[in-house]
Scaffold this active site. Structure first.
Site, PDB file in Angstrom:
ATOM      1  N   ARG A  34       0.809  -1.245   0.000  1.00 27.27           N
ATOM      2  CA  ARG A  34       0.000   0.000   0.000  1.00 27.27           C
ATOM      3  C   ARG A  34       0.829   1.274   0.000  1.00 27.27           C
ATOM      4  O   ARG A  34       0.277   2.355   0.267  1.00 27.27           O
ATOM      5  CB  ARG A  34      -0.967   0.042   1.191  1.00 27.27           C
ATOM      6  CG  ARG A  34      -1.863  -1.181   1.346  1.00 27.27           C
ATOM      7  CD  ARG A  34      -2.744  -1.414   0.159  1.00 27.27           C
ATOM      8  NE  ARG A  34      -3.765  -2.440   0.421  1.00 27.27           N
ATOM      9  CZ  ARG A  34      -4.305  -3.177  -0.528  1.00 27.27           C
ATOM     10  NH1 ARG A  34      -3.941  -3.025  -1.811  1.00 27.27           N
ATOM     11  NH2 ARG A  34      -5.228  -4.068  -0.232  1.00 27.27           N
TER      12      ARG A  34
ATOM     13  N   HIS B 154      -3.280 -11.105 -13.183  1.00 25.17           N
ATOM     14  CA  HIS B 154      -4.480 -11.293 -12.352  1.00 25.17           C
ATOM     15  C   HIS B 154      -5.508 -11.920 -13.293  1.00 25.17           C
ATOM     16  O   HIS B 154      -6.036 -11.247 -14.178  1.00 25.17           O
ATOM     17  CB  HIS B 154      -4.937  -9.921 -11.839  1.00 25.17           C
ATOM     18  CG  HIS B 154      -6.246  -9.938 -11.125  1.00 25.17           C
ATOM     19  ND1 HIS B 154      -6.346  -9.787  -9.766  1.00 25.17           N
ATOM     20  CD2 HIS B 154      -7.509 -10.066 -11.582  1.00 25.17           C
ATOM     21  CE1 HIS B 154      -7.621  -9.829  -9.404  1.00 25.17           C
ATOM     22  NE2 HIS B 154      -8.355  -9.994 -10.494  1.00 25.17           N
TER      23      HIS B 154
ATOM     24  N   ASP C 133      -0.851 -12.909  -1.287  1.00 25.52           N
ATOM     25  CA  ASP C 133      -1.823 -11.877  -1.699  1.00 25.52           C
ATOM     26  C   ASP C 133      -2.271 -11.081  -0.472  1.00 25.52           C
ATOM     27  O   ASP C 133      -3.450 -10.723  -0.336  1.00 25.52           O
ATOM     28  CB  ASP C 133      -3.019 -12.477  -2.440  1.00 25.52           C
ATOM     29  CG  ASP C 133      -3.845 -11.402  -3.166  1.00 25.52           C
ATOM     30  OD1 ASP C 133      -3.425 -10.221  -3.179  1.00 25.52           O
ATOM     31  OD2 ASP C 133      -4.914 -11.740  -3.717  1.00 25.52           O
TER      32      ASP C 133
HETATM   33  O1  DOR Z   1      -8.665  -9.518  -2.946  1.00 26.99           O
HETATM   34  C1  DOR Z   1      -7.859  -8.835  -3.575  1.00 26.99           C
HETATM   35  N1  DOR Z   1      -7.355  -7.697  -3.044  1.00 26.99           N
HETATM   36  N2  DOR Z   1      -7.506  -9.215  -4.809  1.00 26.99           N
HETATM   37  C2  DOR Z   1      -6.777  -8.418  -5.605  1.00 26.99           C
HETATM   38  O2  DOR Z   1      -6.492  -8.830  -6.708  1.00 26.99           O
HETATM   39  C3  DOR Z   1      -6.333  -7.092  -5.138  1.00 26.99           C
HETATM   40  C4  DOR Z   1      -6.263  -7.035  -3.676  1.00 26.99           C
HETATM   41  C5  DOR Z   1      -6.114  -5.629  -3.131  1.00 26.99           C
HETATM   42  O3  DOR Z   1      -5.267  -4.890  -3.638  1.00 26.99           O
HETATM   43  O4  DOR Z   1      -6.798  -5.296  -2.159  1.00 26.99           O
END
Ligand code: DOR
Length: 447
Positions: free
Chosen positions: A67, A181, A313
């Protein structure tokens, strides 16, 4: 920042060398210099007692959302890398769907800058398209030269097939993969969970299995035509795993990852197990939790080596993004600090061997992206990454595979506290983590 350390008396497991033995391990100036029985402590060695623990190479995560920049209310470099350290991860590949996205060499440099001195090594992934808009290719060669280890518009597929084709053609000469993705937006059509009996019961719009399969099959064809490398992110369906298996049998440059949540939970987690329907936003994730048969297929593909890596992830969100109605909630599960407990539980239940489990968190991801062929922008040679070989980075995870733990996000370092695993009893704890010879997490006292 690197250190000298002597890690004593642990059961050393290095899948890259088929090694499993009780040994001491010495790190000097941040790199492994010696493995042997009863090594004599050097004057400057920090002594680290690993007796009763498994000593593994530090874990490598190909898929972490840190982030940074722009969404530090969800995670910061400090909180995200502290979470990595607590999870046994010494290297994390940072996804570029930040605010703004990491789509220029200067942005890649800014991520590397922010990560200097952090509790984990951060390797940036850059966007495939400018602003992740899916239309105009970013400067892929310049991004690679700036330090990007892969490119991805994660959060979204590169949906336009013409754009994806050109991306693969450029990447054929660049020696970095397109980390896709795998979700066709025309098929997933705003679905908020898996399209099946649970979505029907809850009255929620579903994403069909075909949405994943169609992009996987398309990208395999594009990778084959171009000669470039495709990496399939967070695969969740038996059908897509089968497509990857067939592509790999044909010798194509296709690699894949699965997440801990897709290895453990199915779509029933969204509704909860009681009489009352729960609409649990902690279980809202993209790709969605699928059927039990898909979970079994993910485990089988991981054990068989069709899947190279367990990748978290890790997708931290702020509480208000999750504490709202299901349709409005953000997709994502906070995953760094529970990954080993899920994988350890698969070992405890006999679905994976300990060596397989450690391999898919270490040498598997490293080889998938050729990370050990790289030198970072700070001049760190990544030779031996994901192994305990002499000369490798002194990155270690000290594991207690059989210790039971109850997942409690309130105790996590990550700012993201949402996980459908909260309250579950799992098997496997990260006792300590060492990055370049320096202890970055020490939970041994609590064992
Ligand atoms: O669940 C998810 N959250 N899948 C994604 O591909 C992106 C990710 C996010 O950035 O929050």
């Amino acid at each position: 920042m690197s250190g000298d350390a002597l890690i004593q008396g642990g059961h050393v497991v290095d899948p890259s060398a088929a090694l499993g033995a009780t040994l001491d391990l010495r790190v000097r100036d941040g790199r492994i210099v010696e493995l042997g029985a009863n090594l004599a402590p050097g004057a400057d060695d920090a002594l680290i007692d690993a007796s009763g623990l498994v000593v593994a190479p530090g874990f490598v995560d190909l898929h972490t959302h840190l982030r940074v920049p722009g969404e530090e209310h969800k995670e910061t470099m400090a909180s995200g890398t502290a979470a990595a350290a607590r999870g046994g991860f010494t290297t994390v590949c940072a996804m570029p769907n930040t605010q703004p996205p990491v789509d220029t060499p200067a942005m890649v440099a800014s991520v590397l800058d922010a990560a200097r001195g952090a509790d984990a090594r951060v390797l940036p992934i850059a966007a495939v398209t400018v602003g992740r808009n899916g239309r105009e290719l970013a400067e892929l060669a310049a991004l690679r030269d700036a330090g990007a280890v892969a490119v991805s518009d994660d959060g979204d597929a590169v949906a336009d097939t013409g754009v994806a084709r050109r991306a693969f053609e450029y990447l054929a000469d660049l020696d970095i993969p397109l980390a896709e993705h795998c979700e066709d937006p025309l098929l997933s059509g705003g679905g908020v969970m898996h399209d099946g009996v649970v979505s029907a019961r809850l009255g929620l719009r579903g994403q069909p299995t075909l949405a994943e399969l169609s992009i996987v099959e398309r990208d395999i064809a594009l990778a084959e035509a171009s000669g470039a490398a495709l990496h399939c992110c967070h695969l969740s369906t038996a059908a897509a795993l089968d497509a990857v298996d067939r592509a790999r049998s044909r010798g194509l440059r296709v690699t894949a990852e699965v997440t801990p949540h897709h290895l453990w939970l199915d779509h029933a987690a969204v509704a909860g197990c009681g009489e009352e329907l729960r609409y649990d936003t902690a279980a809202k994730v993209n790709p969605p939790l699928r059927t039990r048969a898909d979970v079994e297929a993910c485990i089988d593909a991981l054990a068989a080596g069709v899947v190279d890596a367990v990748a978290t992830d890790h997708a931290p969100h702020a509480a208000p993004d999750k504490h709202c109605e299901f349709d409005a909630a953000a997709f994502g599960i906070s995953g760094l600090e529970s990954a080993w407990s899920v994988v350890g539980s698969l070992v405890a239940s006999g679905r994976l061997t300990l060596t397989q489990a450690i391999a898919r968190l270490t040498i598997g991801p490293v080889e998938a992206w050729g990370l050990d062929r790289r030198t970072t922008h700070d001049g760190e040679d990544l030779r031996g990454l994901g192994t305990l070989q002499i000369g490798a980075p002194g990155d270690l995870a000290l594991l207690a595979p059989e210790v039971q733990t109850i997942i409690d996000p309130a105790r996590w370092a990550s700012r993201g506290k949402h996980t459908p695993l909260a309250g579950q009893q799992l098997s496997g704890v990260v006792a300590a983590t060492i990055l370049r010879g320096r202890l970055v997490w020490d939970g041994r006292a609590a064992l």
